[in-house]
Scaffold this motif. Sequence first.
Motif, PDB file in Angstrom:
ATOM      1  N   VAL A   5      47.787  38.476  50.000  1.00  0.00           N
ATOM      2  CA  VAL A   5      47.414  39.087  48.729  1.00  0.00           C
ATOM      3  C   VAL A   5      45.944  39.476  48.797  1.00  0.00           C
ATOM      4  O   VAL A   5      45.100  38.692  49.235  1.00  0.00           O
ATOM      5  CB  VAL A   5      47.630  38.109  47.547  1.00  0.00           C
ATOM      6  CG1 VAL A   5      47.145  38.726  46.247  1.00  0.00           C
ATOM      7  CG2 VAL A   5      49.097  37.714  47.452  1.00  0.00           C
ATOM      8  N   TYR A   6      45.648  40.707  48.384  1.00  0.00           N
ATOM      9  CA  TYR A   6      44.281  41.205  48.317  1.00  0.00           C
ATOM     10  C   TYR A   6      44.059  41.838  46.958  1.00  0.00           C
ATOM     11  O   TYR A   6      44.992  42.052  46.199  1.00  0.00           O
ATOM     12  CB  TYR A   6      44.021  42.269  49.404  1.00  0.00           C
ATOM     13  CG  TYR A   6      44.244  41.766  50.794  1.00  0.00           C
ATOM     14  CD1 TYR A   6      43.354  40.879  51.378  1.00  0.00           C
ATOM     15  CD2 TYR A   6      45.350  42.167  51.527  1.00  0.00           C
ATOM     16  CE1 TYR A   6      43.561  40.405  52.666  1.00  0.00           C
ATOM     17  CE2 TYR A   6      45.561  41.697  52.815  1.00  0.00           C
ATOM     18  CZ  TYR A   6      44.665  40.816  53.373  1.00  0.00           C
ATOM     19  OH  TYR A   6      44.875  40.342  54.630  1.00  0.00           O
ATOM     20  N   LYS A   7      42.824  42.161  46.701  1.00  0.00           N
ATOM     21  CA  LYS A   7      42.498  42.972  45.530  1.00  0.00           C
ATOM     22  C   LYS A   7      42.157  44.365  46.022  1.00  0.00           C
ATOM     23  O   LYS A   7      41.540  44.520  47.073  1.00  0.00           O
ATOM     24  CB  LYS A   7      41.335  42.371  44.750  1.00  0.00           C
ATOM     25  CG  LYS A   7      41.709  41.097  44.037  1.00  0.00           C
ATOM     26  CD  LYS A   7      40.582  40.579  43.184  1.00  0.00           C
ATOM     27  CE  LYS A   7      41.000  39.304  42.490  1.00  0.00           C
ATOM     28  NZ  LYS A   7      39.891  38.732  41.730  1.00  0.00           N
ATOM     29  N   LYS A  15      36.930  44.918  39.034  1.00  0.00           N
ATOM     30  CA  LYS A  15      37.614  43.683  39.370  1.00  0.00           C
ATOM     31  C   LYS A  15      38.711  43.904  40.403  1.00  0.00           C
ATOM     32  O   LYS A  15      38.838  43.165  41.361  1.00  0.00           O
ATOM     33  CB  LYS A  15      38.198  43.063  38.109  1.00  0.00           C
ATOM     34  CG  LYS A  15      38.910  41.764  38.326  1.00  0.00           C
ATOM     35  CD  LYS A  15      39.449  41.227  37.028  1.00  0.00           C
ATOM     36  CE  LYS A  15      40.333  40.015  37.279  1.00  0.00           C
ATOM     37  NZ  LYS A  15      40.988  39.563  36.075  1.00  0.00           N
ATOM     38  N   ARG A  18      45.716  43.073  42.116  1.00  0.00           N
ATOM     39  CA  ARG A  18      46.280  42.334  43.239  1.00  0.00           C
ATOM     40  C   ARG A  18      47.374  43.162  43.907  1.00  0.00           C
ATOM     41  O   ARG A  18      48.159  43.815  43.237  1.00  0.00           O
ATOM     42  CB  ARG A  18      46.829  41.005  42.754  1.00  0.00           C
ATOM     43  CG  ARG A  18      45.707  40.106  42.217  1.00  0.00           C
ATOM     44  CD  ARG A  18      46.245  38.975  41.369  1.00  0.00           C
ATOM     45  NE  ARG A  18      47.119  38.082  42.081  1.00  0.00           N
ATOM     46  CZ  ARG A  18      46.729  37.051  42.824  1.00  0.00           C
ATOM     47  NH1 ARG A  18      45.442  36.804  42.943  1.00  0.00           N
ATOM     48  NH2 ARG A  18      47.575  36.283  43.436  1.00  0.00           N
ATOM     49  N   LYS A  72      39.477  44.081  48.854  1.00  0.00           N
ATOM     50  CA  LYS A  72      38.651  42.887  48.683  1.00  0.00           C
ATOM     51  C   LYS A  72      39.461  41.627  48.946  1.00  0.00           C
ATOM     52  O   LYS A  72      40.633  41.559  48.603  1.00  0.00           O
ATOM     53  CB  LYS A  72      38.154  42.792  47.235  1.00  0.00           C
ATOM     54  CG  LYS A  72      37.344  43.952  46.756  1.00  0.00           C
ATOM     55  CD  LYS A  72      36.984  43.742  45.294  1.00  0.00           C
ATOM     56  CE  LYS A  72      36.125  44.855  44.771  1.00  0.00           C
ATOM     57  NZ  LYS A  72      35.669  44.578  43.413  1.00  0.00           N
ATOM     58  N   SER A  73      38.805  40.635  49.515  1.00  0.00           N
ATOM     59  CA  SER A  73      39.434  39.325  49.591  1.00  0.00           C
ATOM     60  C   SER A  73      39.471  38.772  48.171  1.00  0.00           C
ATOM     61  O   SER A  73      38.605  39.080  47.349  1.00  0.00           O
ATOM     62  CB  SER A  73      38.643  38.394  50.514  1.00  0.00           C
ATOM     63  OG  SER A  73      37.321  38.250  50.061  1.00  0.00           O
ATOM     64  N   CYS A  74      40.473  37.965  47.869  1.00  0.00           N
ATOM     65  CA  CYS A  74      40.601  37.440  46.506  1.00  0.00           C
ATOM     66  C   CYS A  74      39.472  36.497  46.134  1.00  0.00           C
ATOM     67  O   CYS A  74      39.140  36.357  44.967  1.00  0.00           O
ATOM     68  CB  CYS A  74      41.957  36.764  46.324  1.00  0.00           C
ATOM     69  SG  CYS A  74      43.300  37.964  46.203  1.00  0.00           S
ATOM     70  N   ASP A  75      38.835  35.872  47.141  1.00  0.00           N
ATOM     71  CA  ASP A  75      37.710  34.990  46.830  1.00  0.00           C
ATOM     72  C   ASP A  75      36.389  35.754  46.712  1.00  0.00           C
ATOM     73  O   ASP A  75      35.348  35.174  46.438  1.00  0.00           O
ATOM     74  CB  ASP A  75      37.595  33.868  47.861  1.00  0.00           C
ATOM     75  CG  ASP A  75      37.227  34.359  49.258  1.00  0.00           C
ATOM     76  OD1 ASP A  75      36.991  35.582  49.446  1.00  0.00           O
ATOM     77  OD2 ASP A  75      37.196  33.521  50.173  1.00  0.00           O
ATOM     78  N   GLU A 115      46.764  32.479  48.731  1.00  0.00           N
ATOM     79  CA  GLU A 115      46.649  33.151  47.439  1.00  0.00           C
ATOM     80  C   GLU A 115      48.059  33.392  46.885  1.00  0.00           C
ATOM     81  O   GLU A 115      48.916  33.922  47.569  1.00  0.00           O
ATOM     82  CB  GLU A 115      45.922  34.484  47.626  1.00  0.00           C
ATOM     83  CG  GLU A 115      45.507  35.144  46.360  1.00  0.00           C
ATOM     84  CD  GLU A 115      44.422  34.378  45.611  1.00  0.00           C
ATOM     85  OE1 GLU A 115      44.426  34.478  44.371  1.00  0.00           O
ATOM     86  OE2 GLU A 115      43.585  33.706  46.235  1.00  0.00           O
ATOM     87  N   SER A 118      51.482  37.983  42.797  1.00  0.00           N
ATOM     88  CA  SER A 118      51.597  38.361  41.397  1.00  0.00           C
ATOM     89  C   SER A 118      53.076  38.362  41.053  1.00  0.00           C
ATOM     90  O   SER A 118      53.876  37.775  41.752  1.00  0.00           O
ATOM     91  CB  SER A 118      50.955  39.735  41.175  1.00  0.00           C
ATOM     92  OG  SER A 118      51.518  40.677  42.061  1.00  0.00           O
TER      93      SER A 118
END
Length: 166
Positions: A5-7, A15, A18, A72-75, A115, A118
């Motif tokens: 999972v990524y953003k 923001k 996902r 983006k990485s979720c963190d 992660e 969704s």
Amino acid sequence: MQTRVYKITGSQGRKGSRIIALLDPGSTQIYVDREAAVRLRLKRTSKTFTLKVTYCDKQVNLDTYTVEFFLKSCDGTLTQTVTAHTVQNMTKNISAVDWSQENYKFSDLLSVPFEPFSEANSVSLLIGSDYLSLLRNLDTGSGTSAEPIAQLTPLGWICLNSPNVI
């Protein structure tokens, strides 16, 4: 299948939404599902064109256009600008394992911070070897030969498994 999972967002600083990605070092390019690209309002960077793609043992013509976005990485530790080809119904028959829900079955995976997915578990992004740095293995978990193996990539943990494991 190696999924994560990524953003993803069309604008720096937003923001992001996902998305589930399939990491495929056998693919030479990165692809995003066209419906997801439209829904996420990814910046279109080309007109529609035909791309010849090798699919298993044959070549097919793919009507596509390119989009640009931030992965983006979720963190939040890594953001990568990406240009991808869109594909209509790219992953309609591909589902992924949510390791945040399945890791309890394997003692070596209990402490791995996967992660959670969704609401949907369908893959919308395929990351190929044109972004090889995102596929790099930074750390590997352990396990028996029959168990899944966790690997840390620059964008977070993934899991390698046999389809018969779950």
